[in-house]
Design an enzyme around this catalytic site. Structure first.
Site, mmCIF file in Angstrom:
data_model
loop_
_atom_site.group_PDB
_atom_site.id
_atom_site.type_symbol
_atom_site.label_atom_id
_atom_site.label_comp_id
_atom_site.label_asym_id
_atom_site.label_seq_id
_atom_site.Cartn_x
_atom_site.Cartn_y
_atom_site.Cartn_z
ATOM 1 N N ASN A 7 0.870 -1.171 0.000
ATOM 2 C CA ASN A 7 0.000 0.000 0.000
ATOM 3 C C ASN A 7 0.913 1.228 0.000
ATOM 4 O O ASN A 7 1.490 1.580 1.026
ATOM 5 C CB ASN A 7 -0.887 -0.020 1.251
ATOM 6 C CG ASN A 7 -1.908 1.093 1.239
ATOM 7 O OD1 ASN A 7 -1.867 1.979 0.383
ATOM 8 N ND2 ASN A 7 -2.818 1.066 2.194
ATOM 9 N N ARG A 88 -2.195 -2.066 -3.838
ATOM 10 C CA ARG A 88 -3.497 -1.426 -3.645
ATOM 11 C C ARG A 88 -3.576 -0.159 -4.511
ATOM 12 O O ARG A 88 -2.675 0.681 -4.462
ATOM 13 C CB ARG A 88 -3.648 -1.033 -2.179
ATOM 14 C CG ARG A 88 -4.896 -0.259 -1.936
ATOM 15 C CD ARG A 88 -4.895 0.336 -0.562
ATOM 16 N NE ARG A 88 -6.173 0.985 -0.346
ATOM 17 C CZ ARG A 88 -6.332 2.073 0.388
ATOM 18 N NH1 ARG A 88 -5.310 2.630 0.987
ATOM 19 N NH2 ARG A 88 -7.516 2.593 0.537
ATOM 20 N N HIS A 177 -13.147 1.373 -0.236
ATOM 21 C CA HIS A 177 -13.067 0.258 0.723
ATOM 22 C C HIS A 177 -13.555 -1.059 0.110
ATOM 23 O O HIS A 177 -13.942 -1.976 0.836
ATOM 24 C CB HIS A 177 -13.906 0.515 1.999
ATOM 25 C CG HIS A 177 -13.448 1.667 2.821
ATOM 26 N ND1 HIS A 177 -14.328 2.536 3.424
ATOM 27 C CD2 HIS A 177 -12.213 2.087 3.148
ATOM 28 C CE1 HIS A 177 -13.654 3.453 4.090
ATOM 29 N NE2 HIS A 177 -12.366 3.215 3.933
ATOM 30 N N HIS A 203 -17.982 -0.905 7.272
ATOM 31 C CA HIS A 203 -16.548 -0.643 7.491
ATOM 32 C C HIS A 203 -16.458 0.731 8.143
ATOM 33 O O HIS A 203 -16.557 1.752 7.471
ATOM 34 C CB HIS A 203 -15.824 -0.685 6.138
ATOM 35 C CG HIS A 203 -14.359 -0.355 6.219
ATOM 36 N ND1 HIS A 203 -13.371 -1.267 5.940
ATOM 37 C CD2 HIS A 203 -13.713 0.792 6.553
ATOM 38 C CE1 HIS A 203 -12.187 -0.693 6.102
ATOM 39 N NE2 HIS A 203 -12.369 0.558 6.469
ATOM 40 N N ASN A 206 -11.493 5.269 10.712
ATOM 41 C CA ASN A 206 -11.331 6.714 10.599
ATOM 42 C C ASN A 206 -12.079 7.186 9.350
ATOM 43 O O ASN A 206 -12.835 8.146 9.372
ATOM 44 C CB ASN A 206 -9.837 7.045 10.554
ATOM 45 C CG ASN A 206 -9.608 8.531 10.572
ATOM 46 O OD1 ASN A 206 -10.357 9.256 11.235
ATOM 47 N ND2 ASN A 206 -8.635 8.988 9.828
ATOM 48 N N ARG A 236 -14.119 13.516 8.094
ATOM 49 C CA ARG A 236 -14.929 13.850 6.911
ATOM 50 C C ARG A 236 -16.400 13.973 7.283
ATOM 51 O O ARG A 236 -16.898 13.221 8.129
ATOM 52 C CB ARG A 236 -14.777 12.775 5.836
ATOM 53 C CG ARG A 236 -13.430 12.783 5.186
ATOM 54 C CD ARG A 236 -13.336 11.721 4.105
ATOM 55 N NE ARG A 236 -12.023 11.111 4.151
ATOM 56 C CZ ARG A 236 -11.769 9.831 3.899
ATOM 57 N NH1 ARG A 236 -12.744 9.013 3.560
ATOM 58 N NH2 ARG A 236 -10.548 9.377 3.978
ATOM 59 N N ASP A 278 -10.774 10.938 16.865
ATOM 60 C CA ASP A 278 -10.662 9.547 17.321
ATOM 61 C C ASP A 278 -11.838 9.207 18.224
ATOM 62 O O ASP A 278 -12.084 9.879 19.226
ATOM 63 C CB ASP A 278 -9.333 9.379 18.073
ATOM 64 C CG ASP A 278 -9.015 7.913 18.311
ATOM 65 O OD1 ASP A 278 -9.814 7.212 18.966
ATOM 66 O OD2 ASP A 278 -7.971 7.475 17.820
ATOM 67 N N ARG A 280 -12.247 6.978 20.388
ATOM 68 C CA ARG A 280 -11.907 6.731 21.796
ATOM 69 C C ARG A 280 -11.926 8.029 22.590
ATOM 70 O O ARG A 280 -12.466 8.087 23.699
ATOM 71 C CB ARG A 280 -10.510 6.107 21.911
ATOM 72 C CG ARG A 280 -10.478 4.664 21.534
ATOM 73 C CD ARG A 280 -9.073 4.203 21.329
ATOM 74 N NE ARG A 280 -8.552 4.768 20.072
ATOM 75 C CZ ARG A 280 -7.551 4.249 19.393
ATOM 76 N NH1 ARG A 280 -6.925 3.200 19.855
ATOM 77 N NH2 ARG A 280 -7.147 4.790 18.264
ATOM 78 N N GLU A 379 -7.511 -6.329 4.389
ATOM 79 C CA GLU A 379 -7.356 -5.915 2.992
ATOM 80 C C GLU A 379 -6.045 -6.432 2.396
ATOM 81 O O GLU A 379 -5.989 -6.792 1.218
ATOM 82 C CB GLU A 379 -7.405 -4.381 2.899
ATOM 83 C CG GLU A 379 -8.800 -3.841 3.158
ATOM 84 C CD GLU A 379 -8.816 -2.405 3.636
ATOM 85 O OE1 GLU A 379 -8.351 -2.142 4.771
ATOM 86 O OE2 GLU A 379 -9.300 -1.537 2.908
HETATM 87 P P1 ADP Z 1 -8.402 3.982 8.951
HETATM 88 O O1 ADP Z 1 -9.680 4.330 8.278
HETATM 89 O O2 ADP Z 1 -7.428 5.109 9.014
HETATM 90 O O3 ADP Z 1 -7.805 2.662 8.508
HETATM 91 P P2 ADP Z 1 -8.988 2.517 11.385
HETATM 92 O O4 ADP Z 1 -9.816 1.490 10.748
HETATM 93 O O5 ADP Z 1 -7.656 2.116 11.953
HETATM 94 O O6 ADP Z 1 -8.794 3.797 10.476
HETATM 95 O O7 ADP Z 1 -9.848 3.162 12.541
HETATM 96 C C1 ADP Z 1 -9.307 4.137 13.367
HETATM 97 C C2 ADP Z 1 -10.353 4.563 14.332
HETATM 98 O O8 ADP Z 1 -10.798 3.426 15.073
HETATM 99 C C3 ADP Z 1 -9.791 5.499 15.370
HETATM 100 O O9 ADP Z 1 -9.798 6.800 14.928
HETATM 101 C C4 ADP Z 1 -10.741 5.265 16.511
HETATM 102 O O10 ADP Z 1 -11.797 6.198 16.371
HETATM 103 C C5 ADP Z 1 -11.278 3.878 16.310
HETATM 104 N N1 ADP Z 1 -10.879 2.968 17.383
HETATM 105 C C6 ADP Z 1 -9.800 2.162 17.451
HETATM 106 N N2 ADP Z 1 -9.782 1.484 18.621
HETATM 107 C C7 ADP Z 1 -10.895 1.879 19.310
HETATM 108 C C8 ADP Z 1 -11.454 1.560 20.565
HETATM 109 N N3 ADP Z 1 -10.879 0.698 21.384
HETATM 110 N N4 ADP Z 1 -12.612 2.165 20.913
HETATM 111 C C9 ADP Z 1 -13.196 3.053 20.103
HETATM 112 N N5 ADP Z 1 -12.717 3.395 18.911
HETATM 113 C C10 ADP Z 1 -11.583 2.822 18.502
#
Ligand code: ADP
Length: 393
Positions: A7, A88, A177, A203, A206, A236, A278, A280, A379
Site C-alpha cells: 500500500n 493497492r 473500501h 466498514h 477513521n 470527513r 478519534d 476513543r 485488505e
Molecule cells: P483507517 O480508516 O485510518 O484505517 P482505522 O480502521 O484504523 O482507520 O480506525 C481508526 C479509528 O478506530 C480510530 O480513529 C478510533 O476512532 C477507532 N478505534 C480504534 N480502537 C478503538 C477503541 N478501542 N474504541 C473506540 N474506537 C476505537
C-alpha cells in the site's frame, strides 16, 4: 508461495509479506517520510520489531532497502522466493472492474485516470513503478478499492444531475473500501456456507463506508464520487447539502478547495466535537458529559443507522450485518448504540459478546432477526489472494 502486499502513499510504503500456503504474515512494516527529511522504516517479523532512520530519497530506495532487509534478516533466503507483488490502487474508475496483472498497457490506463484520485493513485503508481524497476521479472497485480462496487446498477451509481456530467466528465458513484467489503462478503459466505445472502457490511474506521451486498455482489455503497460522501467519519463530513459550500465560501472568504479541505479534514467527529477525530477520545468526553462530544457520537451513530436502514429496504431485508475496521472492531459502546437503534428491525445482541474487541465474534442472540457479527477486516490478505489467483491462472 510468498506474496508481498503493498500500500504505497505519496511518502510512505506499507508492506505485508505472506506465506500463502497458510496465509500467515511472515513480516510486515512501514517505510515513512520517503523523500522527506527524517525518513525511517519499521519491520516486524518473528515477534520482533526493528526500526531505523535511513535516507529514503525515492520509493525505489525504499523497495531496495526492503528487499535487502528481507534477505539480511533471513526472513527469506533469496528474492526468488517472492512469487508476486500485489498493489493497492484507490481508484480504478469503470475501467478496472477486477484486479489485473500489471502490464505497460495497465500503467497507461492508470495514467489516464489518476486525476480521479489525485492524492492517492499517483502515489500507488509510484509503488508499482518502484517494484517493477527492482523486481522486473516478478509478476505484479493491481487491486482496486473501487472494483467491488462496479456491480452497482445505474440507479445506484448515477447522481440525479445532468446526465452529461456522467457522459462527459465521469461524474458517478465509484465507492471505496471495496477490498475490505469483498473480504467481509467472502467471510460471510464461508460462515453461512451458501452463496445467497443479503449482507450489510459496515466498514467504520477513521474513514468509513457501508455497503449493501446481495449474493456476494455490491448493490450500493455509501461513498460516492470520492470518499467524502456517505456516513460521518473521523474528519470527513459524509453527505451534506452542496449549497453549504458556496455559502461558507462567501461567509468565510475561502475558495472551493479550502472548503472541501474543511469537509475532508476538519469535519466529522473532529468538527462536531471540537476535540478529536478519534472515537476513543470522543467517547471519553461523552463519559464526562461533554455536550459537543455526545452530539457528535449520536450523529455518527445516526448516520450509520440511516444507511443500514436504507440498505435493509434496498435488499428487501438483511440476513447479516457486519461491523469491521477501527470503530467497528473495537468500539463496544458505539456498536451497542447502533444495534439498539436497530431494535425495530428485530436486531438483538448479547451484551457480553459485544464486550469483545478486535476479534471475530457473533454479537446477535439466537432470537435476533438478523445475524450480527464483528469480523476484523484484512485488505492486505485480500490483495495477496488476488495476486496469487491471477498469477496461477
Ligand atoms: P483507517 O480508516 O485510518 O484505517 P482505522 O480502521 O484504523 O482507520 O480506525 C481508526 C479509528 O478506530 C480510530 O480513529 C478510533 O476512532 C477507532 N478505534 C480504534 N480502537 C478503538 C477503541 N478501542 N474504541 C473506540 N474506537 C476505537
Amino acid at each position: 508461495m510468498k506474496i508481498i502486499s503493498i500500500n504505497a502513499g505519496s511518502s510512505s510504503l506499507k508492506f505485508s509479506l505472506f506465506n500463502m500456503d497458510d496465509e500467515s504474515v511472515i513480516a510486515s512494516g512501514l517505510f515513512e517520510r520517503i523523500g522527506i527529511e527524517g525518513s525511517k522504516y519499521t519491520i516486524k517479523y518473528n515477534g520482533e520489531k526493528i526500526s531505523q532512520e535511513i535516507e529514503l530519497p525515492t520509493h525505489v530506495d525504499a523497495v531496495n532497502i526492503l528487499l535487502d532487509k528481507l534477505t539480511d534478516l533471513n526472513i527469506i533466503e533469496s528474492l526468488d522466493e517472492i512469487h508476486g507483488v500485489g498493489h493497492r490502487i484507490v481508484q480504478g474508475k469503470d475501467i478496472f472492474k477486477e484486479s489485473v496483472i500489471v502490464t505497460d498497457e495497465v500503467m497507461e490506463k492508470l495514467d489516464t485516470i489518476k486525476g480521479f484520485a489525485p492524492l492517492h493513485n499517483p502515489a500507488n503508481m509510484l509503488g508499482i513503478e518502484a517494484f517493477r524497476k527492482v523486481l522486473p521479472n516478478v509478476p505484479m497485480v493491481a487491486v482496486f478499492d473501487t472494483a467491488f462496487h462496479q456491480t452497482m446498477d445505474e440507479v445506484s451509481y448515477l447522481y440525479p444531475v445532468p446526465y452529461s456530467w456522467y457522459k462527459d466528465f465521469g461524474v458517478r458513484k465509484y465507492g471505496a473500501h471495496g477490498t475490505s467489503h469483498r473480504y467481509i462478503a467472502n467471510q460471510v459466505k464461508k460462515i453461512l456456507g451458501k452463496d445467497e445472502y443479503r449482507l450489510i457490511s459496515c466498514h467504520i474506521g477513521n474513514g468509513g463506508s457501508i455497503t449493501a451486498i446481495k449474493d456476494g455482489k455490491c448493490v450500493d455503497t455509501s461513498m460516492g464520487f470520492t470518499p467524502l460522501a456517505g456516513i460521518m467519519m473521523g474528519t470527513r463530513s459524509g453527505d451534506i447539502d452542496p449549497s453549504i459550500i458556496p455559502y461558507v465560501m462567501e461567509q468565510d472568504g475561502k475558495n472551493a478547495s479550502e472548503v472541501i479541505d474543511d469537509l475532508n479534514k476538519r469535519s466529522g467527529l473532529l468538527g462536531m466535537s471540537e476535540y478529536s477525530s478519534d472515537m476513543r477520545d470522543v467517547l471519553e468526553k461523552c463519559d464526562e458529559q461533554n455536550e459537543r462530544a455526545i452530539v457528535a457520537r449520536d450523529k455518527y451513530v445516526r448516520r450509520v443507522v440511516d444507511y443500514i436502514a436504507q440498505y435493509y429496504v434496498l435488499l428487501g431485508g438483511a440476513d447479516v450485518i457486519v461491523f469491521t475496521a477501527g470503530v467497528g472492531e473495537n468500539s463496544v459502546p458505539v456498536r451497542r448504540q447502533i444495534c439498539e437503534e436497530l431494535a425495530c428491525l428485530g436486531v438483538k445482541i448479547d451484551i457480553d459478546a459485544n464486550n469483545k474487541r478486535g476479534e471475530f465474534v457473533k454479537l446477535s442472540t439466537d432470537d435476533s432477526k438478523i445475524d450480527v457479527y464483528v469480523i476484523p477486516t484484512d485488505e492486505e490478505l485480500m490483495i495477496a489472494r488476488d495476486t496469487m489467483d491471477l498469477i496461477n491462472r
